[in-house]
Design a protein around this motif. Structure first.
Motif, mmCIF file in Angstrom:
data_model
loop_
_atom_site.group_PDB
_atom_site.id
_atom_site.type_symbol
_atom_site.label_atom_id
_atom_site.label_comp_id
_atom_site.label_asym_id
_atom_site.label_seq_id
_atom_site.Cartn_x
_atom_site.Cartn_y
_atom_site.Cartn_z
ATOM 1 N N ALA A 138 39.938 15.345 19.936
ATOM 2 C CA ALA A 138 40.843 14.112 19.278
ATOM 3 C C ALA A 138 40.264 13.533 18.122
ATOM 4 O O ALA A 138 41.045 13.542 17.196
ATOM 5 N N GLY A 143 46.801 15.146 12.800
ATOM 6 C CA GLY A 143 48.191 15.657 12.712
ATOM 7 C C GLY A 143 48.417 16.973 13.650
ATOM 8 O O GLY A 143 48.058 16.781 14.762
ATOM 9 N N ARG A 146 45.746 18.404 15.788
ATOM 10 C CA ARG A 146 45.273 17.883 17.011
ATOM 11 C C ARG A 146 46.588 17.812 18.043
ATOM 12 O O ARG A 146 46.295 18.031 19.238
ATOM 13 N N LEU A 150 44.652 19.327 21.214
ATOM 14 C CA LEU A 150 44.331 18.602 22.330
ATOM 15 C C LEU A 150 44.842 18.911 23.650
ATOM 16 O O LEU A 150 44.106 19.128 24.786
ATOM 17 N N PRO A 151 46.088 19.602 23.733
ATOM 18 C CA PRO A 151 46.544 19.870 25.068
ATOM 19 C C PRO A 151 46.034 21.358 25.271
ATOM 20 O O PRO A 151 45.855 21.475 26.451
ATOM 21 N N SER A 154 42.734 20.740 26.842
ATOM 22 C CA SER A 154 42.892 19.562 28.198
ATOM 23 C C SER A 154 43.727 20.439 29.333
ATOM 24 O O SER A 154 43.800 19.994 30.369
ATOM 25 N N SER A 155 44.242 21.566 29.068
ATOM 26 C CA SER A 155 45.180 22.257 29.938
ATOM 27 C C SER A 155 44.217 22.879 31.215
ATOM 28 O O SER A 155 42.996 23.151 31.098
ATOM 29 N N ARG A 157 46.129 25.353 33.474
ATOM 30 C CA ARG A 157 47.378 26.136 33.570
ATOM 31 C C ARG A 157 47.135 26.717 34.868
ATOM 32 O O ARG A 157 46.181 27.083 35.689
ATOM 33 N N LEU A 167 63.847 30.484 33.518
ATOM 34 C CA LEU A 167 62.805 29.546 32.472
ATOM 35 C C LEU A 167 62.616 30.317 31.514
ATOM 36 O O LEU A 167 62.471 29.685 30.204
ATOM 37 N N ASP A 187 57.666 19.502 19.395
ATOM 38 C CA ASP A 187 57.016 18.914 20.733
ATOM 39 C C ASP A 187 57.423 20.093 21.816
ATOM 40 O O ASP A 187 56.426 20.578 22.496
ATOM 41 N N ASP A 188 58.700 20.677 21.719
ATOM 42 C CA ASP A 188 58.786 21.616 22.871
ATOM 43 C C ASP A 188 58.078 22.892 22.712
ATOM 44 O O ASP A 188 57.537 23.623 23.823
ATOM 45 N N ARG A 191 54.732 22.093 23.775
ATOM 46 C CA ARG A 191 54.666 22.185 25.237
ATOM 47 C C ARG A 191 54.572 23.240 25.842
ATOM 48 O O ARG A 191 53.942 23.628 26.869
ATOM 49 N N THR A 195 51.400 24.259 27.970
ATOM 50 C CA THR A 195 51.356 23.672 29.502
ATOM 51 C C THR A 195 51.574 25.036 30.481
ATOM 52 O O THR A 195 51.311 25.237 31.529
ATOM 53 N N ARG A 196 52.452 26.004 29.946
ATOM 54 C CA ARG A 196 52.894 26.988 30.947
ATOM 55 C C ARG A 196 51.888 28.059 31.372
ATOM 56 O O ARG A 196 50.874 28.345 30.584
ATOM 57 N N SER A 197 52.084 28.737 32.404
ATOM 58 C CA SER A 197 50.941 29.564 32.753
ATOM 59 C C SER A 197 50.884 30.869 32.007
ATOM 60 O O SER A 197 51.953 31.225 31.285
#
Lengths: 316, 316
Positions: A138, A143, A146, A150-151, A154-155, A157, A167, A187-188, A191, A195-197
């Motif tokens: 971070a 921008g 990052r 960052l996610p 940090s994930s 999964r 889904l 964002d989506d 995301r 985050t998804r497996s």
């Protein structure tokens, strides 16, 4: 899938330590002896050697190697000798410190390791650097980069094979809509990829292809020079086709004017014990030349020997 | 700091199971017996009881409790009976499903637990819900709230006491600049609160006060009705003064017109074994009435008894 060759009868740890210590002693260093030992021991065996060496000689084996070796050979032996999670922490830390928008190493570590391995790397990062990986990521990025990195680092999964097809369909559509709008940093989209497996993302990308005709990475190539897009493509590749990703890193490293030893060392040292056999296959298929031949042509000396040892040259 | 009272001589697990099974049998349920057992066993003992119960009677103890009990008493016994990491996963999942911008439970779980406990909760989330916590948080939240909550629940902060004072000073200034500009959702403010270690954040907030005169939470109260600001304040409080945070949750839960049993149950069940003694002290100091008296006034029956048991009423 590993190319590491461990002898059927591994000598006792004490003997390995003694031999290594001998390799460092006297006039000159016996590099061949170092390769013949460390190049043929798995992660757990190397860990035991390092512990026993410190107990016996009062010095960290890595320190001793650092004093005796130099250049590319030193680098590959040191990187290889590290425990995998410590090695990931070390490589990730380097990557944050000299981070540029074209640097894909953080994506590589975050996405090609299993969720559990990534956690272990984060734990090793705490122990070694007295701070957290995400804290450094971070701090050193900005921008959109990052926002993605960052996610990713940090994930944690979910790693089961369960897939929600409904889904997958709806998220494939979200991805396609956003890519069509060139809203690559939305964002989506981030995301879903962060985050998804892996199994779920794979299902989503299959749906993407079914519904919209293209591989997502083709659609993410609208501007081949855009480095954020390149990072998104690397994310997808590392998550779903790690062997293709690593094949390409090797290809670019070897085909460069002047080999990219950093990349070559990293891929060989981090994948030898994991999936180097598959990567070698992918390399030969894509380049019509076996990886060991390409390495022989581009490198030399002890560095070459260590690379060839780790990719299992002459062992099949 | 725990208020849980475990007897010096704990009966064998088999006997606890038998007694619990007896409490469920026949006409009516013996709630007092349930409280006298489960209300006096620590997490590890409850885990053993649950395992042994399943082996002996072929039914999950939680299922049996669920059938026998009702309302607030049922809820507290069930939440309490869960293993702490499983309980956090359960509460976090509920919070994502009925997430509203005023819901601070995710912040509470992400910031008052130790970094390692948060990881264990994420692991338990995988096991129970077949997906990741961050996946659900990202899916159910939007905008600034997602921007804050996602890195909070994904964090694995460094947990040592090492503090970089130079960094604390410079980041205190960043925080103050951004708050003065009302840029509450800016990347840097969120980065600092979501990635730095608790010790480092504490040092930064001390510098903030030294340099700029106010507690940061006072400056984050520019608009008391803004729910994002409230979430930022909760983040700071949960990280640095968890006992003050929990005192306030209890105060609001009890002082409400009609008790907020959800909050009361959650705080008592999650903190009894951790820091309830400190929270009780903070409660009495702030409200000039002991917590057990306040609970007696506001609740009744078996629910009241279980609450009082867990906060160690009459044990000092």
């Amino acid at each position: 899938m590993s190319t590491l060759c461990v002898p059927a009868q591994v000598p006792p740890v004490a003997e390995d330590c003694e031999q290594l210590h001998k390799a460092f002693s006297g006039w000159g260093t016996n590099e061949g002896l170092i390769i013949s030992i460390l190049g043929h021991r798995n992660a757990n065996q190397r860990k035991c050697i390092r512990q026993a060496y410190a107990e016996t000689y009062g010095e960290d084996l890595l320190k001793a190697l650092d004093k005796e070796l130099s250049n590319d050979f030193e680098r590959i032996v040191l990187v290889w000798a590290l425990d995998p999670s410590e090695r990931d922490a070390y490589l990730a830390n380097e990557a944050t410190k000299k981070w540029t928008s074209s640097n894909q190493i953080l994506v590589e570590i975050a996405c090609t390791r299993s969720p559990k391995e990534l956690l272990l790397a984060r734990e090793a990062y705490h122990a070694r650097f007295k701070k957290s990986l995400e804290e450094d990521v971070a701090y050193h990025t900005t921008g959109d980069f990052r926002k993605l990195l960052l996610p990713l680092v940090s994930s944690y999964r979910y790693c089961g094979d369960d897939v929600n097809l409904h889904l997958a369909k709806s998220e494939a559509k979200i991805l396609h809509d956003k890519i069509t709008e060139k809203a690559y940093n939305c964002d989506d989209l981030i995301r879903i990829l962060t985050t998804r497996s892996k199994a779920q993302i794979n299902a989503t990308l299959n749906q993407y292809k079914n519904q919209f005709g293209n591989d997502i990475n083709k659609d993410l190539k609208a501007d081949p020079k855009d480095e954020f897009l390149a990072l998104l493509r690397a994310t997808v590749k590392c998550l779903i086709f790690p062997e293709k990703y690593f094949e390409k890193v090797l290809r670019l490293a070897i085909n460069k004017l002047g080999t990219d030893e950093g990349a070559l060392t990293r891929v060989v040292a981090t994948r030898a014990e994991v999936d180097m056999k598959i990567i070698k296959g992918a390399y030969e298929k894509r380049n019509s030349v076996p990886l060991d031949k390409a390495i022989c042509k581009d490198t030399h000396g002890d560095y070459e020997k260590m690379l060839l040892t780790l990719i299992g040259h002459g062992e099949e």
